[in-house]
Design a protein around this motif. Structure first.
Motif, PDB file in Angstrom:
ATOM      1  N   ASP A 162       0.819  -1.219   0.000  1.00  0.00           N
ATOM      2  CA  ASP A 162       0.000   0.000   0.000  1.00  0.00           C
ATOM      3  C   ASP A 162       0.845   1.257   0.000  1.00  0.00           C
ATOM      4  O   ASP A 162       0.372   2.328  -0.408  1.00  0.00           O
ATOM      5  CB  ASP A 162      -0.914   0.015   1.236  1.00  0.00           C
ATOM      6  N   ASP A 163       2.101   1.154   0.449  1.00  0.00           N
ATOM      7  CA  ASP A 163       2.954   2.334   0.591  1.00  0.00           C
ATOM      8  C   ASP A 163       4.124   2.377  -0.371  1.00  0.00           C
ATOM      9  O   ASP A 163       4.813   3.411  -0.468  1.00  0.00           O
ATOM     10  CB  ASP A 163       3.502   2.413   2.024  1.00  0.00           C
ATOM     11  N   VAL A 164       4.404   1.280  -1.071  1.00  0.00           N
ATOM     12  CA  VAL A 164       5.600   1.221  -1.912  1.00  0.00           C
ATOM     13  C   VAL A 164       5.255   0.640  -3.287  1.00  0.00           C
ATOM     14  O   VAL A 164       4.622  -0.415  -3.386  1.00  0.00           O
ATOM     15  CB  VAL A 164       6.709   0.363  -1.270  1.00  0.00           C
ATOM     16  N   ALA A 165       5.681   1.354  -4.330  1.00  0.00           N
ATOM     17  CA  ALA A 165       5.630   0.838  -5.688  1.00  0.00           C
ATOM     18  C   ALA A 165       7.042   0.855  -6.263  1.00  0.00           C
ATOM     19  O   ALA A 165       7.858   1.714  -5.917  1.00  0.00           O
ATOM     20  CB  ALA A 165       4.691   1.667  -6.552  1.00  0.00           C
ATOM     21  N   MET A 166       7.333  -0.114  -7.123  1.00  0.00           N
ATOM     22  CA  MET A 166       8.664  -0.268  -7.703  1.00  0.00           C
ATOM     23  C   MET A 166       8.676   0.291  -9.129  1.00  0.00           C
ATOM     24  O   MET A 166       7.798  -0.042  -9.940  1.00  0.00           O
ATOM     25  CB  MET A 166       9.048  -1.738  -7.715  1.00  0.00           C
ATOM     26  N   ILE A 167       9.651   1.144  -9.409  1.00  0.00           N
ATOM     27  CA  ILE A 167       9.847   1.695 -10.749  1.00  0.00           C
ATOM     28  C   ILE A 167      10.946   0.904 -11.444  1.00  0.00           C
ATOM     29  O   ILE A 167      12.019   0.692 -10.866  1.00  0.00           O
ATOM     30  CB  ILE A 167      10.248   3.180 -10.686  1.00  0.00           C
ATOM     31  N   ASN A 168      10.692   0.450 -12.671  1.00  0.00           N
ATOM     32  CA  ASN A 168      11.672  -0.308 -13.446  1.00  0.00           C
ATOM     33  C   ASN A 168      11.912   0.382 -14.788  1.00  0.00           C
ATOM     34  O   ASN A 168      10.965   0.711 -15.497  1.00  0.00           O
ATOM     35  CB  ASN A 168      11.185  -1.727 -13.728  1.00  0.00           C
ATOM     36  N   THR A 169      13.165   0.593 -15.124  1.00  0.00           N
ATOM     37  CA  THR A 169      13.487   1.181 -16.422  1.00  0.00           C
ATOM     38  C   THR A 169      14.853   0.702 -16.889  1.00  0.00           C
ATOM     39  O   THR A 169      15.694   0.308 -16.070  1.00  0.00           O
ATOM     40  CB  THR A 169      13.462   2.728 -16.348  1.00  0.00           C
ATOM     41  N   VAL A 170      15.069   0.729 -18.185  1.00  0.00           N
ATOM     42  CA  VAL A 170      16.372   0.391 -18.743  1.00  0.00           C
ATOM     43  C   VAL A 170      16.620   1.280 -19.947  1.00  0.00           C
ATOM     44  O   VAL A 170      15.696   1.584 -20.713  1.00  0.00           O
ATOM     45  CB  VAL A 170      16.457  -1.106 -19.143  1.00  0.00           C
ATOM     46  N   ASP A 171      17.847   1.738 -20.101  1.00  0.00           N
ATOM     47  CA  ASP A 171      18.209   2.573 -21.247  1.00  0.00           C
ATOM     48  C   ASP A 171      19.708   2.428 -21.472  1.00  0.00           C
ATOM     49  O   ASP A 171      20.481   2.330 -20.512  1.00  0.00           O
ATOM     50  CB  ASP A 171      17.852   4.034 -20.995  1.00  0.00           C
TER      51      ASP A 171
END
Length: 329
Positions: A38-47
């Protein structure tokens, strides 16, 4: 996320139905976001990118800043990073690779994240970047789909890095001038700009990278179902970039960016020279943030940014509820 051909390749793929996937690839956002609690979301990215300059340390810094920027544009904090490396071990000294990785390492450390490994392959041309993981509160995610009528858009870095990189390679622009005046801005993190913006009512954001200012503004307009009007006279450019286009320099991405924008509703209400047009299609590497806030907050946010040392921040556009699309005036 990726180039236009990747977006085209994904057409027809079923969108994931996991309710915890809060941001996927549907709106061409800068990163994916997955709810952990409820308090944490994970951001995923690659470049990752090819060398914009021959100096390996600058290459590492610029590429790392470019990769990390996607986390900032989503309103998040970078936590870990993995190196993504392609390198011609038979043709270049390993000391070059070490300098590239050192540049990336130093930029990750500056961002307060942890560099935790990575993967490398032998390739004919050097390529370097990061896979970055970050965190954000699920209720505070910033996407490119939230711009609202009555918003103004703030751009935090100048435009024109693409043509300057090409001009240096062609011997038309002095690398020492680029390193002294421009590379520190290009390699700068976007953390301070977003930290200041989050003190206001940020409705949407993206970073301006390979599609240029027109491509990324159009993506925001389409995702938000709004109309964005860019004021050309306000757009900031790196020193030397307008002159390079006037002299006939360009990039390999300008044509593709022009074709991408031409598929949608673009109106140009101001007579522009060919060089001025090309500047708007110029692909950026580690570009600035494009941030949508209520119009009555925009000027104060720009003032705060400039007071904090982001001297290139400027109000560049307005958002309305006209037909979805983009106008340059």
């Amino acid at each position: 996320m990726g180039p236009a051909d990747l977006s085209d390749a994904l057409k027809g793929f079923n969108s994931p139905i996991d309710p915890d996937l809060l941001v996927g690839f549907e709106t061409s956002d800068d990163a994916a976001v997955y709810r952990i609690s409820d308090d944490v979301a994970m951001i995923n990215t690659v470049d990752f990118i090819t060398p914009p300059v021959d100096d390996p340390y600058w290459f590492g810094q610029i590429s790392a800043a470019n990769s990390i920027s996607d986390v900032y544009s989503m309103g998040g904090k970078p936590l870990t990073a993995l190196n993504v490396v392609m390198f011609p071990t038979k043709h270049l000294d390993m000391g070059v690779l070490r300098e590239i990785l050192k540049g990336g390492h130093d930029k990750v450390m500056e961002a307060g994240a942890c560099l935790v490994g990575g993967h490398s392959v032998d390739d004919n041309e050097p390529k370097y970047g990061l896979c970055v993981n970050g965190s954000v509160h699920p209720d505070r995610i910033i996407t490119n789909a939230g711009a609202q009528p009555g918003d103004a858009l703030i751009l935090t870095k100048p435009l024109g890095s693409g043509v300057l990189f090409n001009a240096v390679r062609a011997g038309k622009f002095d690398f020492n001038d680029l390193a002294r005046e421009t590379l520190p801005l290009i390699a700068a993190l976007n953390d301070k700009a977003m930290d200041l913006a989050l003190q206001y009512d940020v409705h949407a954001a993206t970073d301006v990278t390979g599609f240029g200012i027109l491509g990324h503004s159009l993506e925001m307009a389409l995702a938000s179902n709004t109309h964005i009007t860019l004021d050309y006279s306000r757009l900031p450019f790196y020193e030397g970039a307008p002159e390079m286009y006037k002299k006939g320099e360009t990039t390999g991405s300008n044509g593709a960016n022009r074709a991408m924008v031409a598929r949608y509703n673009l109106m140009v209400g101001k007579k522009l020279s060919k060089a001025e047009e090309e500047l708007m299609y110029d692909p950026q590497t580690s570009g600035g943030l494009l941030i949508a806030v209520p119009s009555d907050q925009a000027d104060q946010l720009v003032k705060d940014m400039r007071g904090a040392g982001i001297s290139t921040a400027v109000r560049v556009a307005e958002v309305t509820d006209e037909n979805t699309g983009l106008t340059v005036r």
